[in-house]
Motif scaffolding. Structure first.
Motif, PDB file in Angstrom:
ATOM      1  N   GLN A  64       0.738  -1.341   0.366  1.00 21.27           N
ATOM      2  CA  GLN A  64       0.269  -0.272  -0.233  1.00 21.27           C
ATOM      3  C   GLN A  64       0.921   1.337  -0.163  1.00 21.27           C
ATOM      4  N   PRO A  65       1.321   2.255  -0.964  1.00 19.83           N
ATOM      5  CA  PRO A  65       1.286   3.020  -1.162  1.00 19.83           C
ATOM      6  C   PRO A  65       1.479   4.049  -0.643  1.00 19.83           C
ATOM      7  N   THR A  66       2.436   4.931   0.526  1.00 20.81           N
ATOM      8  CA  THR A  66       1.848   5.517   0.863  1.00 20.81           C
ATOM      9  C   THR A  66       2.782   7.006   0.022  1.00 20.81           C
ATOM     10  N   ILE A  67       1.790   8.376   0.453  1.00 23.34           N
ATOM     11  CA  ILE A  67       2.661   9.897  -0.330  1.00 23.34           C
ATOM     12  C   ILE A  67       3.482   9.821   0.923  1.00 23.34           C
ATOM     13  N   ILE A  68       2.843   9.780   2.370  1.00 26.22           N
ATOM     14  CA  ILE A  68       3.513  10.376   3.304  1.00 26.22           C
ATOM     15  C   ILE A  68       5.314   9.673   4.037  1.00 26.22           C
ATOM     16  N   GLN A  69       6.136  10.452   4.110  1.00 22.14           N
ATOM     17  CA  GLN A  69       7.282   9.322   3.965  1.00 22.14           C
ATOM     18  C   GLN A  69       7.879  10.197   5.234  1.00 22.14           C
ATOM     19  N   LEU A  70       7.886   9.909   6.323  1.00 21.14           N
ATOM     20  CA  LEU A  70       8.574  10.687   7.616  1.00 21.14           C
ATOM     21  C   LEU A  70       9.725  10.478   7.689  1.00 21.14           C
ATOM     22  N   THR A  71      10.889  11.134   8.161  1.00 18.09           N
ATOM     23  CA  THR A  71      12.830  10.857   7.865  1.00 18.09           C
ATOM     24  C   THR A  71      12.967  11.444   9.887  1.00 18.09           C
ATOM     25  N   PHE A  72      12.864  10.359  10.243  1.00 20.52           N
ATOM     26  CA  PHE A  72      13.664  11.069  11.628  1.00 20.52           C
ATOM     27  C   PHE A  72      15.040  10.985  11.393  1.00 20.52           C
ATOM     28  N   GLY A  73      15.257  11.921  12.418  1.00 22.78           N
ATOM     29  CA  GLY A  73      16.588  12.219  12.721  1.00 22.78           C
ATOM     30  C   GLY A  73      16.943  12.518  14.287  1.00 22.78           C
ATOM     31  N   ARG A  74      17.997  12.821  14.180  1.00 22.59           N
ATOM     32  CA  ARG A  74      18.456  13.338  15.330  1.00 22.59           C
ATOM     33  C   ARG A  74      17.933  15.039  15.563  1.00 22.59           C
ATOM     34  N   ALA A 105       4.431  30.483  10.432  1.00 27.66           N
ATOM     35  CA  ALA A 105       5.028  29.557  11.004  1.00 27.66           C
ATOM     36  C   ALA A 105       5.476  29.239  10.182  1.00 27.66           C
ATOM     37  N   LEU A 106       4.546  28.644   9.256  1.00 28.24           N
ATOM     38  CA  LEU A 106       5.772  28.006   8.069  1.00 28.24           C
ATOM     39  C   LEU A 106       7.120  28.276   7.347  1.00 28.24           C
ATOM     40  N   ARG A 107       7.169  29.500   7.294  1.00 26.53           N
ATOM     41  CA  ARG A 107       7.827  30.325   6.708  1.00 26.53           C
ATOM     42  C   ARG A 107       9.299  29.702   7.752  1.00 26.53           C
ATOM     43  N   SER A 108       8.779  29.856   9.051  1.00 28.82           N
ATOM     44  CA  SER A 108      10.052  30.094  10.178  1.00 28.82           C
ATOM     45  C   SER A 108      10.573  28.860  10.682  1.00 28.82           C
ATOM     46  N   LEU A 109      10.087  27.905   9.988  1.00 33.77           N
ATOM     47  CA  LEU A 109      10.097  26.273  10.184  1.00 33.77           C
ATOM     48  C   LEU A 109      11.694  26.177  10.184  1.00 33.77           C
ATOM     49  N   PRO A 110      12.194  25.596  11.655  1.00 28.47           N
ATOM     50  CA  PRO A 110      13.446  25.331  11.950  1.00 28.47           C
ATOM     51  C   PRO A 110      13.952  23.981  10.759  1.00 28.47           C
ATOM     52  N   ALA A 111      15.573  23.644   9.713  1.00 24.69           N
ATOM     53  CA  ALA A 111      15.478  22.732   9.103  1.00 24.69           C
ATOM     54  C   ALA A 111      15.310  21.233   9.360  1.00 24.69           C
ATOM     55  N   SER A 112      15.305  21.290  10.632  1.00 24.16           N
ATOM     56  CA  SER A 112      14.868  20.398  11.176  1.00 24.16           C
ATOM     57  C   SER A 112      13.387  19.529  11.546  1.00 24.16           C
ATOM     58  N   VAL A 113      12.641  20.976  11.719  1.00 24.31           N
ATOM     59  CA  VAL A 113      10.777  20.408  11.347  1.00 24.31           C
ATOM     60  C   VAL A 113      10.625  20.630   9.697  1.00 24.31           C
ATOM     61  N   ALA A 114      11.271  21.836   9.057  1.00 25.28           N
ATOM     62  CA  ALA A 114      10.555  21.269   7.339  1.00 25.28           C
ATOM     63  C   ALA A 114      10.528  19.901   7.374  1.00 25.28           C
ATOM     64  N   SER A 115      11.911  19.614   7.435  1.00 28.17           N
ATOM     65  CA  SER A 115      12.099  17.941   6.920  1.00 28.17           C
ATOM     66  C   SER A 115      11.859  17.196   7.804  1.00 28.17           C
ATOM     67  N   LEU A 116      10.739  16.770   8.753  1.00 28.20           N
ATOM     68  CA  LEU A 116      10.408  15.538   9.309  1.00 28.20           C
ATOM     69  C   LEU A 116       9.818  14.672   8.426  1.00 28.20           C
ATOM     70  N   LEU A 117       8.687  15.406   7.983  1.00 24.25           N
ATOM     71  CA  LEU A 117       8.458  14.000   6.779  1.00 24.25           C
ATOM     72  C   LEU A 117       8.626  15.105   5.475  1.00 24.25           C
ATOM     73  N   TYR A 118       8.235  14.181   4.105  1.00 22.55           N
ATOM     74  CA  TYR A 118       7.930  14.578   2.823  1.00 22.55           C
ATOM     75  C   TYR A 118       7.030  13.760   1.937  1.00 22.55           C
ATOM     76  N   GLU A 196       2.574  20.825  -0.544  1.00 22.54           N
ATOM     77  CA  GLU A 196       1.916  19.374   0.406  1.00 22.54           C
ATOM     78  C   GLU A 196       2.039  18.694   1.734  1.00 22.54           C
ATOM     79  N   ALA A 197       3.520  19.445   1.629  1.00 28.16           N
ATOM     80  CA  ALA A 197       4.730  18.521   2.560  1.00 28.16           C
ATOM     81  C   ALA A 197       3.807  19.689   4.165  1.00 28.16           C
ATOM     82  N   ALA A 198       3.808  20.749   3.554  1.00 30.28           N
ATOM     83  CA  ALA A 198       3.105  22.005   5.155  1.00 30.28           C
ATOM     84  C   ALA A 198       1.873  21.656   5.400  1.00 30.28           C
TER      85      ALA A 198
END
Length: 286
Positions: A64-74, A105-118, A196-198
């Motif tokens: 079952q393909p999902t369009i949302i992919q999490l990218t967990f990191g430290r 809010a979304l313009r100010s997302l830190p990179a670590s939060v903006a990249s939490l999912l794809y 879409e990611a936002a």
């Protein structure tokens, strides 16, 4: 730590261990029986053998393909919580409506939060040609490097992914972000993630049941002008998108629970978050 196996020398029955602690142990060859015996050692914390994991990239007829992919990191979950619990509040103060608040809010997302999912906006066409499906043919077919033909993918699965993406783009939340982009992008610059990611990020966070943001009302407090819009969008989704958002929300909640120590740690006085204390419970940070 987990060290990948980089190769196998059949003639001498050796495996190439790519140890991740390279400053101490550079890549080295090891007899397979020795490695196998080493994996039988019991981990005192879990009472289980250390074992091994097999990772593979797969797209089969029943997946079952999902369009949302999490990218967990430290630190990504901690950064997400810090941003939406406290950091965002002064950034959105004085916002003129939901669109302005969301964009600030979304313009100010830190990179670590903006990249939490794809969000896969063209999933899975870009991936299809690179996938080998051993289950679809004989061993000789696999050995010959036969690739998955696009026509072999079930239409129901492709429709599932495309349906989820289309549904995401019809939510009131996404439409508001699209209008905000048209209004603000030229003046402030683009968001650090796709529209879409936002939208998916906010839908997933609104659906998380657990300690990721502290409590269920944290996102509403962070974005008071947009909370009704986010809640309405989250309540309206169905089908493939509901499955994808729910799956991502459960994964985030589970990771947050792991970080909170609910796996193998406890709140016992004097424990101090010691994961080796042998007592189980929840609530301490390890």
């Amino acid at each position: 730590h987990f060290s990948p196996i980089g190769g196998y020398h059949e003639a001498e029955d050796l495996v190439l261990v790519m140890d991740v602690a390279r400053f101490k142990h550079p890549p080295h060859w090891m007899p397979l029986p020795v490695l196998w015996q080493a994996m039988q050692a019991c981990d005192q914390r879990t009472g289980l053998p250390r074992g091994f994991a097999t990772l593979s990239r797969c797209f089969d007829r029943w997946a079952q393909p999902t369009i949302i992919q999490l990218t967990f990191g430290r630190g990504r979950l901690a950064d997400t919580r810090a941003f939406f619990v406290s950091d965002v509040l002064p950034l959105v103060a004085g916002a003129d409506g939901a669109a302005d608040e969301l964009w600030r809010a979304l313009r100010s997302l830190p990179a670590s939060v903006a990249s939490l999912l794809y969000v896969h906006e063209s999933y899975p066409p870009a991936v299809r040609p690179a996938i080998v499906l051993p289950a679809l043919g004989s061993s000789s077919d696999v050995d010959s490097g036969n690739r998955l033909d696009e026509s072999e993918l079930p239409r129901t699965l492709l429709g599932s992914a495309e349906g989820a993406l289309n549904e995401l783009r019809t939510t009131p939340l996404y439409k508001t972000l699209r209008r905000a982009s048209d209004d603000f992008r030229r003046r402030t610059g683009p968001l650090p993630l796709s529209l879409e990611a936002a939208a998916a990020l906010l839908l997933v966070l609104a659906s998380v049941q657990g300690s990721c943001l502290g409590d269920a009302a944290a996102l509403r407090r962070a974005l008071p002008l947009s909370s009704a819009l986010i809640d309405a969008s989250a309540s309206a989704i169905a089908g493939p998108l509901l499955r994808d958002v729910g799956m991502a929300a459960r994964q985030i909640a589970e990771m947050a629970d792991v970080k909170a120590g609910s796996y193998g740690c406890c709140q016992t006085a004097g424990c101090g978050g010691n994961v080796d204390c042998g007592r189980r419970g929840s609530g301490c940070l390890s």
